[in-house]
Design a protein around this motif. Structure first.
Motif, short mmCIF file in Angstrom:
data_model
loop_
_atom_site.label_atom_id
_atom_site.label_comp_id
_atom_site.label_asym_id
_atom_site.label_seq_id
_atom_site.Cartn_x
_atom_site.Cartn_y
_atom_site.Cartn_z
N LYS A 16 0.85 -1.18 0.00
CA LYS A 16 0.00 0.00 0.00
C LYS A 16 0.89 1.23 0.00
CE LYS A 16 -4.23 1.40 2.20
NZ LYS A 16 -4.77 1.84 3.41
N LYS A 19 -1.13 5.13 4.52
CA LYS A 19 -1.99 4.60 5.57
C LYS A 19 -3.44 5.05 5.45
CE LYS A 19 1.71 4.03 8.87
NZ LYS A 19 2.17 4.23 10.22
N THR A 21 -7.41 5.53 3.97
CA THR A 21 -8.45 4.56 3.67
C THR A 21 -8.73 4.43 2.17
OG1 THR A 21 -10.14 6.24 4.00
CG2 THR A 21 -9.63 4.82 5.87
N VAL A 26 -13.62 3.56 3.10
CA VAL A 26 -14.00 2.38 3.88
C VAL A 26 -12.74 1.59 4.22
CG1 VAL A 26 -15.34 0.25 3.89
CG2 VAL A 26 -16.24 2.27 2.75
N GLU A 27 -12.55 1.27 5.49
CA GLU A 27 -11.40 0.50 5.93
C GLU A 27 -11.60 -0.97 5.57
OE1 GLU A 27 -7.70 -0.01 7.24
OE2 GLU A 27 -8.69 1.93 7.38
N ASN A 28 -10.59 -1.60 5.01
CA ASN A 28 -10.64 -3.01 4.63
C ASN A 28 -10.28 -3.85 5.86
OD1 ASN A 28 -10.22 -5.56 3.59
ND2 ASN A 28 -9.22 -4.83 1.75
N PRO A 29 -11.16 -4.74 6.31
CA PRO A 29 -10.86 -5.55 7.51
C PRO A 29 -9.67 -6.49 7.31
CG PRO A 29 -12.94 -6.25 6.50
CD PRO A 29 -12.49 -5.02 5.77
N LEU A 31 -6.84 -5.72 6.30
CA LEU A 31 -5.62 -5.00 6.66
C LEU A 31 -5.30 -5.08 8.15
CD1 LEU A 31 -6.10 -1.80 4.47
CD2 LEU A 31 -5.00 -3.95 3.86
N THR A 32 -6.27 -5.43 8.98
CA THR A 32 -6.03 -5.50 10.42
C THR A 32 -6.00 -6.93 10.95
OG1 THR A 32 -8.41 -5.19 10.83
CG2 THR A 32 -7.02 -3.21 10.83
#
Length: 57
Positions: A16, A19, A21, A26-29, A31-32
């Motif tokens: 990426k 950092k 979004t 929308v945050e991609n799950p 990535l965590t």
């Protein structure tokens, strides 16, 4: 396009540029997840550098 079940993989590398979004906001799950390793930078340059490191071994 095939569906990739990345959440089931042992390790996932995500390249990426930053950092943020992204365009959608929308945050991609993925990535965590615990199995995800983030690599920040230009994807082409980063992969080329990684390949050259392995080729030098």
């Amino acid at each position: 396009m095939p569906i990739v079940n990345a959440h089931e993989a042992r390790t996932v590398f995500v390249l990426k540029r930053g950092k943020g979004t992204g365009f959608s906001g929308v945050e991609n799950p993925l990535l965590t997840n615990d199995n995800t390793v983030m690599i920040y930078g230009d994807a082409k340059a980063t992969v080329s550098a990684l390949v050259s490191e392995f080729n030098d071994q």
